[in-house]
Design a protein around this motif. Structure first.
Motif, PDB file in Angstrom:
ATOM      1  N   ASP A  85     -18.891 -14.477  -1.805  1.00  0.00           N
ATOM      2  CA  ASP A  85     -19.887 -14.183  -1.530  1.00  0.00           C
ATOM      3  C   ASP A  85     -21.175 -14.371  -1.775  1.00  0.00           C
ATOM      4  O   ASP A  85     -21.184 -15.439  -1.618  1.00  0.00           O
ATOM      5  N   ASP A 122     -24.243 -13.876  -1.964  1.00  0.00           N
ATOM      6  CA  ASP A 122     -25.215 -14.149  -2.558  1.00  0.00           C
ATOM      7  C   ASP A 122     -25.484 -15.527  -3.217  1.00  0.00           C
ATOM      8  O   ASP A 122     -26.136 -16.118  -3.301  1.00  0.00           O
ATOM      9  N   SER A 144     -16.506  -8.496  -4.018  1.00  0.00           N
ATOM     10  CA  SER A 144     -18.069  -8.680  -3.930  1.00  0.00           C
ATOM     11  C   SER A 144     -17.712  -8.824  -1.838  1.00  0.00           C
ATOM     12  O   SER A 144     -17.467  -9.152  -1.223  1.00  0.00           O
ATOM     13  N   SER A 195     -18.121  -7.686   1.647  1.00  0.00           N
ATOM     14  CA  SER A 195     -17.747  -8.754   2.411  1.00  0.00           C
ATOM     15  C   SER A 195     -17.688  -8.785   3.912  1.00  0.00           C
ATOM     16  O   SER A 195     -16.062  -8.399   4.179  1.00  0.00           O
TER      17      SER A 195
END
Length: 705
Positions: free
Chosen positions: A141, A143, A199, A201
């Motif tokens: 992830d 973020d 997420s 990627s």
């Protein structure tokens, strides 16, 4: 003659103007241009699929290098790159070459060779599956990770002390490579347990590209081309920039300079990589495409062009809802975002240029296997841009509003518009002519023709300036196009394999050309064209590959006495050896003396070819075959003629591409259509390729090559 030429050009201008005006006058067109202007985009393109036709396509603005944006201009594919990767992986799953549950780094995983026992820090890495990579569920992830997006690490660390610098950690003195990134990431903790969330990627898709390479034993680009691009007729799409329009915007600049330029022009890191280092982001963000090809991809997925890339089981897998989100109304599918109503779309990419690709009815197509909407019901659309806008507009929502505002879409089908240099019509016959297709894109181009029901009636390969190119003449014929298979760049082994496979399905090889290629390991390759039921059941066919000229002449003389007639006589030189590839046919024997009807000429220079044409014209013979080869920098020709009681034709040598297009435009008014166009190089290096052209007034049905 001057008035004649001007009137033809006026007609062509009028046709183009009417088509363009019909499209640009739509509410959608106005909304598209307003979206571009109001949000600060430099340039972009859009396409709309209505039923099985490309009802709208347009380019607007300029490129990064200030060239006029056309509908055919290739732009960064951004998230569509991941779609190409996912579809390639799904095709391999469909063929049983790998499985969704396959562990990527496990003992038998495709990337197990990259794992060292004393390196892996988080043992959950061994649980990552192919399906996890497809759905962005591998455990990364960007973020929340202290590494952010590892693919763009060298840019993201610039000025940000909180992001781990992979190059420093590995003590590298060179730019990061894919192998460096993978090696480092194996030593890091995952951000979540694989398969428990999704997420976006880029790193996960970088890995998926390497899995594809291991499974296919091909480079990633070749695997995508063979499994997706060719099958879908996506002849503009390629890894890395399609063309260099002058100097590339970031060439030769340092990271800090590039970052400053990206910020100033609202461009993004992913765009830099796509232009300069596509090998690093290949399977995540490395492709370039255009509006035509994206809409061809939509047809390829839903089957509206009589072809479906994936079967029902694989599409179910692609759309499948993940176990971790049982109540979700939308979720990460394999490559696409998926809505419960069956719509699929490309997700936004933080570091990539903006794109929209949305197919709103895939589930309906998937279940019913047919188009059920009306002629004004858009099925799919795309918007492609370069860079980020000055205002971050909600593109997916805006594009849906723009689409729904249009109530009367143009009735034209623009899928044919990027396939010709000239479009010629006479009576019930419509032909397209394309003079120069790069050989490595030829098979995609030939499939694109097939998808719009054009049958190949002539194809020829020629070399010029260390490049190999294909010239095609095709005629609109729904039945013949469905029963035609045309392939370029076939090594001899592959030609024989395909011939045997297609013969099992009732196809006959009707055309072979042997030519030199600058794009293949094998310097000599073949074009093969196959038609279903091309020959009568009582016909006898004799094929020959690369026979020396003297034995061939003896064989030809012998078989002519037995009632065989030459249909193809391809000439190629291997140094000073003239090699002939041919097809001879004998039917029930009605034509007893083939020698008086069919005439063969070979090893002709330009002057001798001119004389041969004049000679056979006086004998009321028509040209049925022509081929050119390069021998020590000069063209040599092979020709076949056939006597005909009624024939009117024209022939010309040494024409430039511009002259060829002018000729076919002018002579169409007199009732002539081209049936043979052959490209060749002369000894003058400063000049472009030359062409020989044969035109005739249609007097008899010629369905096959």
């Amino acid at each position: 003659m001057g008035f004649f030429k001007c009137s033809q050009l006026w007609i062509l201008f009028l046709v183009v103007f009417v088509r363009s005006t019909e499209a640009r006058g739509t509410k959608y067109g106005v909304a598209f241009r307003s979206l571009m202007d109001e949000n600060g985009y430099k340039g972009g393109a859009t396409g709309v699929l209505v039923g099985n036709r490309l009802a709208y396509v347009e380019g607007y603005g300029t490129t990064l290098t200030d060239h006029m944006m056309e509908a055919t201009t290739v732009l960064p594919a951004s998230g569509i790159s991941k779609i190409l990767t996912a579809l390639t992986a799904l095709k391999l799953i469909q063929e049983g070459k790998m499985y969704p549950s396959d562990k990527v780094f496990g003992a038998d995983g495709a990337l197990s060779h990259l794992v060292e026992k004393n390196v892996v820090k988080d043992n959950r890495i061994f649980d990552i599956t192919v399906d996890d990579l497809l759905r962005h569920s591998g455990g990364w992830d960007a973020d929340i990770s202290k590494i952010a997006d590892p693919v763009f690490n060298e840019f993201l660390v610039d000025g940000n002390q909180h992001i781990v610098n992979i190059s420093k950690e590995l003590k590298l003195k060179k730019a990061l490579s894919q192998e460096d990134i993978i090696k480092f990431m194996l030593t890091q903790d995952l951000d979540f347990t694989p398969g428990t969330k999704s997420s976006v990627s880029n790193y996960g898709y970088l890995l998926l590209g390497r899995v594809i390479e291991q499974v296919t034993n091909e480079t990633y680009a070749v695997a995508v081309k063979e499994d997706v691009l060719v099958n879908c007729g996506m002849w503009h799409t390629r890894l890395g920039p399609h063309q260099t329009e002058g100097n590339l915007p970031f060439k030769g600049k340092k990271t800090r300079e590039i970052n400053a330029q990206l910020r100033e022009k609202h461009q993004v890191i992913g765009e830099y990589y796509a232009y300069i280092q596509p090998h690093l982001v290949d399977s995540g963000l490395g492709w370039f495409t255009n509006a035509y090809d994206v809409m061809r991809l939509a047809q390829c997925i839903d089957g509206t062009a009589d072809y479906m890339l994936l079967n029902a089981t694989t599409i179910d897998l692609m759309l499948q809802k993940p176990k971790y989100a049982p109540d979700a109304t939308s979720w990460f599918g394999a490559g696409f975002m998926v809505h419960e109503n069956g719509a699929v779309w490309v997700n936004d990419e933080t570091h990539a240029p903006d794109v929209v690709f949305l197919h709103k009815n895939l589930q309906r197509f998937h279940l019913k296997r047919e188009y059920t909407g009306d002629e004004n019901d858009p099925v799919a659309w795309t918007l492609l841009f370069e860079g980020k806008p000055s205002i971050d507009a909600p593109l997916k929502q805006l594009s849906r509003v723009m689409i729904e505002s249009e109530t009367h879409w143009p009735t034209i089908n623009s899928f044919v518009d990027d396939l010709y240099d000239r479009l010629l019509s006479m009576g019930s016959s419509t032909k397209v002519i394309k003079l120069k297709i790069e050989e490595h894109r030829a098979n995609q181009f030939l499939i694109a023709l097939k998808r719009v029901e054009f049958n190949v009636v002539w194809v020829n390969a020629y070399t010029h300036d260390d490049g190999t190119f294909i010239t095609v003449i095709a005629e609109q014929d729904p039945k013949a196009s469905r029963e035609c298979v045309a392939l370029a760049g076939l090594p001899l082994r592959k030609l024989v394999e395909r011939k045997l496979e297609l013969e099992e399905e009732g196809y006959n090889i009707t055309f072979i050309q042997n030519y030199k290629s600058f794009s293949h390991r094998d310097s000599f390759v073949f074009i093969g064209v196959f038609h279903k039921g091309a020959f009568r059941n009582d016909s006898h066919i004799l094929y020959g590959i690369q026979h020396f000229d003297r034995p061939y002449k003896t064989l030809l003389s012998l078989y002519e006495e037995k009632g065989f007639k030459p249909l193809v006589q391809s000439l190629e030189y291997n140094r000073d050896d003239a090699l002939l590839t041919f097809i001879l046919e004998a039917d029930s024997g009605n034509e007893k003396d083939q020698k008086e009807i069919y005439s063969s000429e070979m090893d002709l220079n330009e002057a001798r070819l001119e004389r041969a044409v004049q000679k056979y014209a006086k004998q009321q013979s028509r040209l049925i075959y022509l081929d050119a080869s390069n021998h020590r920098g000069r063209p040599k020709f092979s020709a076949l003629f056939k006597k005909s009681r009624k024939t009117t034709w024209l022939f010309s040598l040494g024409q430039t591409p511009e002259q060829i297009l002018d000729t076919v435009t002018e002579k169409q008014k007199e009732g002539y259509l081209p049936s043979v166009i052959v490209g060749y190089s002369t000894s003058k290096k400063s000049t472009g390729p030359k062409f020989a052209i044969y035109l005739e007034k249609p007097t008899e049905s010629k369905r096959f090559l």
